[in-house]
Design a protein around this motif. Structure first.
Motif, PDB file in Angstrom:
ATOM      1  N   ARG A 152       0.837  -1.205   0.000  1.00  0.00           N
ATOM      2  CA  ARG A 152       0.000   0.000   0.000  1.00  0.00           C
ATOM      3  C   ARG A 152       0.874   1.258   0.000  1.00  0.00           C
ATOM      4  NH1 ARG A 152      -2.921   3.033   4.163  1.00  0.00           N
ATOM      5  NH2 ARG A 152      -4.837   3.866   3.235  1.00  0.00           N
ATOM      6  N   ALA A 190      -2.961  -3.649  -8.742  1.00  0.00           N
ATOM      7  CA  ALA A 190      -4.200  -3.213  -8.096  1.00  0.00           C
ATOM      8  C   ALA A 190      -5.083  -4.377  -7.623  1.00  0.00           C
ATOM      9  CB  ALA A 190      -4.977  -2.287  -9.026  1.00  0.00           C
ATOM     10  N   HIS A 223      -5.912  -5.101  -3.743  1.00  0.00           N
ATOM     11  CA  HIS A 223      -7.339  -5.037  -3.422  1.00  0.00           C
ATOM     12  C   HIS A 223      -7.798  -6.313  -2.729  1.00  0.00           C
ATOM     13  CE1 HIS A 223     -11.715  -4.812  -4.574  1.00  0.00           C
ATOM     14  NE2 HIS A 223     -11.506  -3.545  -4.299  1.00  0.00           N
ATOM     15  N   ALA A 255      -9.280  -1.031   0.419  1.00  0.00           N
ATOM     16  CA  ALA A 255      -9.719  -1.582  -0.864  1.00  0.00           C
ATOM     17  C   ALA A 255     -10.391  -0.504  -1.711  1.00  0.00           C
ATOM     18  CB  ALA A 255     -10.685  -2.754  -0.625  1.00  0.00           C
ATOM     19  N   VAL A 273      -7.834   1.643  -3.319  1.00  0.00           N
ATOM     20  CA  VAL A 273      -7.237   1.004  -4.495  1.00  0.00           C
ATOM     21  C   VAL A 273      -8.148   1.194  -5.712  1.00  0.00           C
ATOM     22  CG1 VAL A 273      -6.450  -1.167  -5.514  1.00  0.00           C
ATOM     23  CG2 VAL A 273      -6.024  -0.709  -3.094  1.00  0.00           C
ATOM     24  N   GLU A 274      -9.436   1.021  -5.514  1.00  0.00           N
ATOM     25  CA  GLU A 274     -10.387   1.225  -6.620  1.00  0.00           C
ATOM     26  C   GLU A 274     -10.306   2.644  -7.157  1.00  0.00           C
ATOM     27  OE1 GLU A 274     -14.437  -0.301  -6.138  1.00  0.00           O
ATOM     28  OE2 GLU A 274     -13.720  -1.421  -4.390  1.00  0.00           O
ATOM     29  N   LEU A 325     -12.215  -4.998  -9.718  1.00  0.00           N
ATOM     30  CA  LEU A 325     -12.074  -4.523  -8.342  1.00  0.00           C
ATOM     31  C   LEU A 325     -13.446  -4.316  -7.694  1.00  0.00           C
ATOM     32  CD1 LEU A 325      -9.185  -1.890  -8.677  1.00  0.00           C
ATOM     33  CD2 LEU A 325      -9.032  -4.328  -8.177  1.00  0.00           C
ATOM     34  N   ARG A 368     -15.039  -6.419  -4.430  1.00  0.00           N
ATOM     35  CA  ARG A 368     -15.539  -5.784  -3.201  1.00  0.00           C
ATOM     36  C   ARG A 368     -16.979  -6.192  -2.913  1.00  0.00           C
ATOM     37  NH1 ARG A 368     -18.283  -1.162  -3.058  1.00  0.00           N
ATOM     38  NH2 ARG A 368     -17.388  -0.422  -5.031  1.00  0.00           N
TER      39      ARG A 368
END
Length: 452
Positions: A218, A239, A243, A255, A258-259, A275, A279
């Motif tokens: 990260r 990514a 994620h 997360a 990241v999106e 992504l 989620r």
């Protein structure tokens, strides 16, 4: 030349001071070669700082007169093409540079080209060829006394990434350690990100280092912005990995971050849809995840990294199976196998865990040309099983059902009719098998794995 040497060893600040002093000299006093050398050095500095080295007319003129500057200009331009996602142009420049470096016996430059050409193979996720090309570069380095130089760290990262996807964990760990150990300030930002991503990917499989590895990954990507471009395929590779790890660790906010980053850096790609689906699936929203899946697995959706389409198809198969849509699940599974087999991409099936193993086992011997690949997936994932329900003792399964309740540790012990110390022993074993550190994480992980 001194400024160039300082950049090669990673001393950017001293090189910048030297270039600033040179800038005070009248340009008309410099020879054509000096002006072209200055242009190449400025491009080199831009590479290390994360900016795009835009070639000047002076740098292009080196093609006719100065082979050494021609080589440096080609390498600089290949780096720029790579960062912009212009991979055919990058391959052309690297191939020309390799030919020139080999002809002149410029070994360090040849190694640089071999390493980056291996990385280019990774764009297509041809993992066996990717590993073979990385080993070719490392063999060249060993044969020419360059095995312990920063120029090899990218080759080690490429080898680690390929081995990781082929589920060869021992080889992946070995190359990841070497890549990190050889990383220096003289490596440009794309190389540093590639090394850090490959190393984190390998370490995320180890429960004892998972949280720290996720934090490192990260941190590596948090400050990446469109103002200093990164290779699009590298963003697309990192990514989904970050994620999935963030969701697995219960960090929903990470997360989502990241999106957001992916939507800025690689908008309107299959990866951004993947992504979102990951989620939604992890937050017990299968209906919305299923709706995303309809577009996610469509043939006209463009993925920057082919292995991510495999992840998407595997996820689609998993969701369909949960909704008792076995025919749809098998259709997605067959499509995933067809795409993954030539790439030798085993990792997406291992990540998916028991539901996909069950589908594969039920299709054994009925898959035609992908039968051998499916057998390999089953064999290799069997060696390192994921901590699903059938790996828990009856007492641990009973405890798992009680974890989402607000009961205290003492109350749980009373419910299960065991002592508090015995309960704590069962808790530690359960956390270890789930790869988590506390009760909240255990509940999240168990829900994702369908253990409740």
């Amino acid at each position: 030349m001194l400024a160039l040497a300082e950049l090669v060893v990673g001393d950017k600040h001293r090189a910048e001071r030297r270039l600033a002093r040179l800038g005070e000299e009248a340009s008309e006093r410099r020879s054509p070669r000096d002006r072209q050398l200055r242009a190449c050095v400025e491009q080199y500095r831009a590479r290390l700082c994360g900016a795009l080295p835009t070639p000047s007319s002076g740098a292009r003129a080196t093609d006719l007169r100065y082979p050494d500057l021609t080589l440096l200009a080609l390498v600089n331009q290949a780096t720029a093409d790579f960062a912009l996602g212009q991979y055919p142009m990058a391959r052309k420049a690297l191939t020309q540079a390799l030919s020139l470096a080999t002809e002149r016996n410029w070994r360090y430059a040849a190694l640089h080209c071999l390493s980056h050409l291996a990385a280019l193979v990774g764009i297509g996720c041809e993992f066996p060829k990717m590993l073979a090309d990385a080993r070719r570069a490392l063999t060249y380095a060993a044969d020419h006394g360059l095995a312990d130089t920063p120029a090899t760290c990218l080759s080690h990262a490429v080898a680690a990434w390929a081995s990781y996807h082929m589920l060869d964990d021992a080889t992946a760990h070995m190359h990841a350690r070497r890549a990190v150990g050889l990383l220096r300030p003289s490596n440009d930002r794309n190389v540093r990100l590639a090394v850090q991503t490959a190393c984190s990917a390998v370490e995320l499989d180890d429960p004892s280092s998972r949280e720290a590895s996720l934090g490192n990954l990260r941190e590596s990507w948090t400050h990446v912005t469109p103002s200093a471009p990164v290779q699009p395929a590298l963003v697309a590779a990192a990514a989904p990995l970050e994620h999935r790890a963030a969701l697995s660790a219960g960090h929903l906010d990470w997360a989502v971050a990241v999106e957001h980053r992916a939507n800025v850096l690689i908008p309107r790609t299959g990866e951004t849809l993947l992504l979102r689906a990951q989620r939604l699936a992890s937050t017990a929203n299968p209906e919305r995840a299923g709706a995303v899946m309809e577009s996610l697995v469509a043939d006209d959706v463009a993925y920057l990294v082919p292995v991510n389409r495999v992840h998407a198809l595997v996820l689609a198969a998993t969701l369909a199976q949960c909704e008792r849509g076995e025919a749809t699940a098998l259709r997605h599974l067959d499509a995933a196998l067809e795409l993954a087999a030539p790439l030798h991409a085993l990792r997406p099936f291992a990540v998916a865990g028991r539901p996909i193993r069950q589908l594969l086992a039920g299709r054994a011997g009925q898959l035609g040309r992908t039968d051998a690949f499916a057998d390999e997936v089953l064999t290799k994932t069997r060696r390192a099983p994921t901590p699903e329900g059938h790996f828990f003792t009856p007492r641990e399964r009973q405890l798992l059902k009680e974890l989402p309740t607000p009961a205290t540790t003492r109350e749980l012990a009373q419910t299960l009719n065991i002592s508090v110390n015995t309960l704590k022993t069962h808790l530690r074993s359960t956390y270890r098998k789930l790869g988590v550190r506390n009760r909240r994480e255990a509940v999240l992980a168990a829900r994702r794995k369908g253990l409740f």
